[in-house]
Design an enzyme around this catalytic site. Structure first.
Site, PDB file in Angstrom:
ATOM      1  N   THR A 197       0.760  -0.983  -0.219  1.00  0.00           N
ATOM      2  CA  THR A 197       0.063   0.312   0.189  1.00  0.00           C
ATOM      3  C   THR A 197       1.025   1.431  -0.343  1.00  0.00           C
ATOM      4  OG1 THR A 197      -1.843  -1.031   1.409  1.00  0.00           O
ATOM      5  CG2 THR A 197      -1.970   1.714   1.406  1.00  0.00           C
ATOM      6  N   CYS A 237      -3.249  -1.279   8.047  1.00  0.00           N
ATOM      7  CA  CYS A 237      -4.071  -1.073   7.341  1.00  0.00           C
ATOM      8  C   CYS A 237      -4.589   0.621   8.019  1.00  0.00           C
ATOM      9  CB  CYS A 237      -4.638  -2.014   6.692  1.00  0.00           C
ATOM     10  SG  CYS A 237      -4.084  -3.093   5.900  1.00  0.00           S
TER      11      CYS A 237
END
Length: 431
Positions: free
Chosen positions: A123, A263
């Protein structure tokens, strides 16, 4: 490239074999030849013995897989298609920490050959793949992009502890640097993703799609956390409010709680960092982050306030915190906000014991400076118990158990509302 992989004339390599990389590597290894690369030799040896260092996969998951686990560049050089799945954390100032990604790009660059493919799953903020990673690949390999090698981005959607939503069952977003690479990358992922793939129009679109998935959840959970603080002042139970509101067909069912992990508690900072670089302050996103980052301290202060109301001498009190991982039923302690609860309690001179059926005590001590006590050492005189993580064993407990481990006039803090309407004698509170 796809045909070469399919015919096992070329090998696919996964760089970084953690929660994300290992499941990807094993799925591909059931279809094509795979090299699993990790810089940690101890972890590599565990995987050679069919052990998942992250504790997510059983030994059976390794069976029938055509995979070589290694920490050797010479072995990695045999691959033609590279999938980079390393962590992208934040530093102590909530700034993107690209060191693992830069390290992985340097490694891949050293073994990159003309005609090879590199796909990033980590990410990142939109633009990172093209602005930060590709120049490293060029520098290390001496090759020119895109003439000599192709690059794509396919964001990971692995959810630790989730046995239902797996790599194969979640639609995979894929992107490439041109039409040809997009198609080759998409077909490669279609080998293992039965749910299908979504072809994004560009690498930046795919990067942005990933980062807003978790940013959206972060902001919505922040709203629930703020509502829980408001409703607490009104002496209204937040979960009862959410149940009532949830009867409307389009109400989004989010719950308050601690927002940690690698996350939701991290990704929004990558987006706000890039926005700031472009001259825009992301007010809503940062407001949500501030709210969520402050929940651990809020819960600890609320616990102390309730103990004082029960006549407890805080400096002489004992509190048991149950659960230390970032979410239920996993071993992952990364960015666990339970640590914030513990640290704030200790700031009030509270004596804190911590238990967790999944976490590793040494890892917790290394990361956060506290260790677990064995379940057998749980006492019977705690002034408060904080059920911080809803691990499955904890869901089976009842009020009699909590009474057996607490002193008179004890407080039960139930962060996730597991025991709502089940506690009658202990002083009870939940978000």
């Amino acid at each position: 490239m796809y045909e070469q992989l399919l015919n096992k004339e070329a090998k696919l390599a996964v760089i970084g074999l953690g929660y994300v990389g290992l499941p990807i590597a094993l799925e591909f290894a059931r279809k094509i030849s795979v090299i699993g690369f990790d810089i940690n030799a101890q972890r590599v040896e565990m995987m050679r013995n069919n052990q998942d260092p992250s504790g997510e996969l059983e030994a059976e998951a390794f069976e029938g897989c055509n995979i070589t686990f290694t920490d050797s560049l010479d072995v990695l050089r045999e691959a033609r298609f590279f999938v980079v799945a390393v962590p992208t954390p934040i530093d102590e100032h909530a700034m993107p920490d690209l060191k693992p990604l830069i390290g992985a790009s340097t490694t891949v660059g050293k073994v990159l050959k003309k005609g090879d493919y590199v796909v990033y799953e980590s990410t990142v903020y939109p633009g990172c793949t093209e602005e930060d990673c590709i120049p490293i690949l060029e520098r290390e390999s001496g090759l020119k992009f895109p003439a000599d090698f192709k690059v794509g981005y396919s964001p990971e959607r692995i959810n630790p502890g989730d046995k239902e939503h797996t790599l194969a069952t979640i639609v995979k977003v894929v992107s490439g640097c041109d039409a040809e690479s997009l198609e080759e990358i998409a077909k490669t992922y279609e080998l293992v993703v039965t749910a299908g793939v979504h072809r994004a129009s560009s690498i930046k679109v795919a990067e942005a799609a990933k980062i807003i998935e978790n940013t959206q959840r972060d902001v919505n959970i922040a709203l629930m956390n703020e509502l829980s603080m408001i409703f607490d002042r009104m002496r209204i139970n937040t979960y009862e409010v959410l149940e009532a509101a949830g009867t409307k067909w389009n109400f989004l069912k989010f719950s308050p709680g601690l927002v940690g992990g690698h996350c939701i508690g991290v990704d929004p900072y990558y987006l706000t960092y890039k926005a700031k670089e472009l001259g825009y302050d992301a007010k809503v996103i940062l407001s949500g982050r501030t709210t969520n980052d402050g929940m651990g301290a809020y819960i600890a202060r609320k616990t102390v306030q309730m103990m004082i109301k029960q006549g407890k001498d805080v400096a002489k009190s004992k509190v048991l915190v149950m659960g230390a991982t970032f979410k239920e039923n996993v071993e992952d302690i990364r960015n666990s906000k339970v640590a914030d609860v513990i640290n704030e309690l200790r700031n009030f001179s509270v004596n804190v014991d911590i238990v967790d059926p999944h976490a590793d005590s040494q890892e917790l001590n290394h990361e956060y400076g506290f260790s677990l006590i064995p379940e057998s050492q749980i006492g019977n005189d705690y002034d408060a118990v904080v059920v911080a993580v809803s691990h499955k064993p904890y869901t089976q407990l009842d009020e009699e158990y909590f009474k057996s481990i607490t002193a008179p006039k004890a407080v039960l803090v139930d962060i996730k509302g597991l025991f709502r309407e089940k506690i009658n004698e202990l002083q009870y509170w939940s978000l």
